[in-house]
Design a protein around this motif. Sequence first.
Motif: not given
Length: 123
Positions: A65-69
């Motif tokens: 996982l690199r980013s989440q939002g």
Amino acid sequence: MMSAHRIDIDDPEVTMDEGERLYYRGAPFTGEVVEYQREALVSLITYQDGFENGPVREWYADGTLRSQGTMRDGFPVGESQQWHPNGRLATRTIMSDNGLRQSALYEWDEEGNQTKEWHADVG
């Protein structure tokens, strides 16, 4: 709940206007837009009426996982996170409910040491 319509960002029928509104086959798109790099899913963005609206997730090519939002009407809202390639948390950002104001930011290096902590002045 009905499953969302999903398209690939590289589909030739996907276009975007100057305001970054996404269209599919000439109409504002509602559903999930995915991007692949060499067979690996690297992003999944939820759109409503052509604007980013809902969960946004990105991965490194190895699946980490690199980013989440979350986006609302094209603006980041609430909490989002980014990770270093080694899986350690890199940043944590807190945005206002309308996405126009950052209220907190935390950053860490690849070893997990906190390098920054910032809070907006309230009052």
